[in-house]
Design a protein around this motif. Sequence first.
Motif, mmCIF file in Angstrom:
data_model
loop_
_atom_site.group_PDB
_atom_site.id
_atom_site.type_symbol
_atom_site.label_atom_id
_atom_site.label_comp_id
_atom_site.label_asym_id
_atom_site.label_seq_id
_atom_site.Cartn_x
_atom_site.Cartn_y
_atom_site.Cartn_z
ATOM 1 N N UNK A 86 35.768 -17.807 -8.866
ATOM 2 C CA UNK A 86 36.840 -18.556 -8.217
ATOM 3 C C UNK A 86 36.656 -18.653 -6.725
ATOM 4 N N UNK A 87 36.191 -17.578 -6.104
ATOM 5 C CA UNK A 87 35.930 -17.571 -4.666
ATOM 6 C C UNK A 87 34.872 -18.592 -4.304
ATOM 7 N N UNK A 88 33.747 -18.516 -4.986
ATOM 8 C CA UNK A 88 32.624 -19.371 -4.606
ATOM 9 C C UNK A 88 32.923 -20.853 -4.861
ATOM 10 N N UNK A 89 33.533 -21.169 -6.004
ATOM 11 C CA UNK A 89 33.824 -22.571 -6.283
ATOM 12 C C UNK A 89 34.920 -23.108 -5.367
ATOM 13 N N UNK A 90 35.767 -22.224 -4.840
ATOM 14 C CA UNK A 90 36.781 -22.677 -3.885
ATOM 15 C C UNK A 90 36.153 -23.072 -2.550
ATOM 16 N N UNK A 143 38.810 -18.994 0.136
ATOM 17 C CA UNK A 143 38.113 -18.619 -1.096
ATOM 18 C C UNK A 143 38.625 -17.293 -1.646
ATOM 19 N N UNK A 144 38.947 -16.343 -0.771
ATOM 20 C CA UNK A 144 39.520 -15.085 -1.249
ATOM 21 C C UNK A 144 40.889 -15.317 -1.885
ATOM 22 N N UNK A 145 41.699 -16.149 -1.244
ATOM 23 C CA UNK A 145 43.042 -16.438 -1.756
ATOM 24 C C UNK A 145 42.973 -17.085 -3.132
ATOM 25 N N UNK A 146 42.156 -18.116 -3.269
ATOM 26 C CA UNK A 146 42.113 -18.821 -4.542
ATOM 27 C C UNK A 146 41.263 -18.095 -5.583
ATOM 28 N N UNK A 147 40.280 -17.298 -5.150
ATOM 29 C CA UNK A 147 39.579 -16.430 -6.098
ATOM 30 C C UNK A 147 40.545 -15.435 -6.721
ATOM 31 N N UNK A 148 41.449 -14.896 -5.888
ATOM 32 C CA UNK A 148 42.498 -14.005 -6.390
ATOM 33 C C UNK A 148 43.420 -14.736 -7.350
ATOM 34 N N UNK A 149 43.800 -15.957 -7.003
ATOM 35 C CA UNK A 149 44.710 -16.719 -7.857
ATOM 36 C C UNK A 149 44.067 -17.079 -9.194
ATOM 37 N N UNK A 150 42.774 -17.349 -9.211
ATOM 38 C CA UNK A 150 42.071 -17.628 -10.471
ATOM 39 C C UNK A 150 42.151 -16.414 -11.384
ATOM 40 N N UNK A 151 41.969 -15.225 -10.816
ATOM 41 C CA UNK A 151 42.038 -14.006 -11.609
ATOM 42 C C UNK A 151 43.443 -13.805 -12.185
#
Length: 536
Positions: free
Chosen positions: A348-352, A376-384
Motif C-alpha cells: 500500500x505504501x509503495x503503490x501510493x 504513502x505511510x498514511x495510505x499504506x496504514x489505511x490499506x492494512x
Amino acid sequence: MKRKLTVGAALSATALLAGAIQVAAAPAQAAPVPQRVSLIALAGQQAAPVAKALALGGQEQLVVKDVVVDANGTRHLRYDRTYAGLPVLGGDLVVHQKANGAITSVDRAFEGRLSLPSLTPALSAGTASTQAVDSVRATVGIAPSDKDASPVTRVDGASTPALVVWAGDGSPRLAYQTVVHGERADGTPSSQRLLTDAATGQVLSTHEEVQTVNGTGKGVHVGTVTLNTTQSGTTYQLKDPSRGNQWTGNAKSGNALYTDADNNWGNGTASDTQSAAVDAQFGTGVTWDFYKNTYNRTGIKNNGVGASNRVHYGNAYVNAFWQDSCFCMTYGDGNGNVNPLTALDVAGHEMSHGVTSATANLTYSGESGGLNEATSDIFGTMVEWYANLPVDVPDYLIGEKINIFGNGQPLRFLDKPSKDGSSKDTWYSGIGGIDVHYSSGVANHWFYLVSEGSGTKVINGVTYNSPTANGSTITGIGRDKAAAIWYRALTVYFTSSTNYKAARAATLAAAADLYNGTNTTEYQTVAAAWSAVGVN
C-alpha cells in the motif's frame, strides 16, 4: 511554496469559463472513468481561457492533468504548465471553480508570470549528460542520507537530456532534465532524475525515482484468500480482469505471467514460488479496492488501468519498490531467498507513491518530499486497516511484519515517529534538510493525532502513547475522516512544492469542504493536531 489566492475582479475573464463543464452530482470525490475522460477533455478545452484569467504570459500554456468534481458541482482543475513549449517543473497549479465556472481560488507551486532571458542553452545536451553522469559517479560507494538505502555502486548511463524550465526553487531558469541509470549495492536499480542549470551545469535538484522500503523479515503470506484470475484455454493466469488486468509475474523467468492448471495458487511457504505471487497479487487488489471503495478512485492513475507485480527479484534481495516507469511493484525474497517482502502495508505504501505522482506529484526532496513519504505511510496504514486480516492485524506501525532490524521493531511508528531513532515528531525550521523518510514523521504524527488523539491507549493489542509538542490534549475523529481529509488535500490542493505550512492550510480547507465549514469538530481537530506537531 503553495499559496492559496482568493481571486477577485482582476480575473474578469472567468466569465469565459462559466458553464464550460456541466456534470451531474456525484457522491464521491473522484469521477468514474468514462466521466473523467470527458472532464479531462473539457478542462483541456478551457485551459487557454483559464491561463488568460490567471494573467499568465503569452508563452505560457496550461496542460490539464486531472479534474476532481464535488457533489455540489464545485470543480478542481489540476494543470501542469509549459513555457514556449517546454515543461515547467514546479509550475503546476490547481484552479478551484464554482459549479458555474467562476474561479474562487488558485493553488500554485510557482507564483507569478514566467519570464526567461533566453531559451538557448549555454551548454550542449552532450555536456549536460556528461555532467549529470559525473555527478552521480561522484557518489559511488558513499552511503546516502537514508540509512535504510544503499550506495550507488554502478552507473550504466543516462537518458538524452531534455530541456525544461525549472521553477521548483522559485527562481525559474532553463535547465536540462536527465535520468542517470545504475544499480545500488543491494541490487536495487537506480534511476536518478537530475535537473541541471543549462547555463552552468549546477545540479538544481535530484531524486531517486525507485522508491524503496528495505526489510529482512520472514515474509508475509495473507492466508487463504480469494483471487480473481483469468482463464486462457485450459490454464489460468494470475491476472485480475476485474481490477484493470492487474497481474503478477516471476522476475526469475523474465517477469513471465504466472499460470496454473487448477487455479489453486501456492501452498503458503516460501519454497513454493507461487506463494509470494499470491501475496503480491492480493496486496495489489486490496490497494485497488481501498482507493475504489473509499474514494471512488479507479486504479492508481484513476484511469482504470491496473498495476503489475514482479516477485523473486534479484538474489537474496531485501527490498521492495514502486516504479512509475513500468507502473509496477517489485519484491525481493529477503535474506536467504526465503523471506519474500510482500507485506500489505509495504504494498500500500509503495503503490501510493504512484497515486501521489498522478496527483500532486510532490517533489521528492525538502518538506514536500517528507509529505510525499508521509502520504504513502498514511495510505499504506489505511490499506492494512481496510484489509483487516486476522494474520496481519491492522495497526499504526509501518513494516512491522518484515522485521527489518531482526528484533521485531517496525520500520516506522505513527504515534511517536521518533521511536525509530531518526524520524521527527514535530516541525522545525531545518526539517526540509533531512532525509524525507524522517521529515515525514511530522505528518505521520499529525495523522495519528487526528485519528486517535493524544495520550496512552491500546488498540488491537498494541500500546500507543502519542505526545503533543504544546502539551495539549487531542481527541481523535477517527482514521477514516483523517484519511479522507488528507486524500482531498492531496488531490485538490497540494502542488509539487507544498510544504508543511501549506499542508496545514490545505488540510483545513479539505476539512471545511468535507465536514460543513470551519465551525466543526473535524476542522478544529485538524488545526489542533497541526499545532500539536509544531505547524502553526
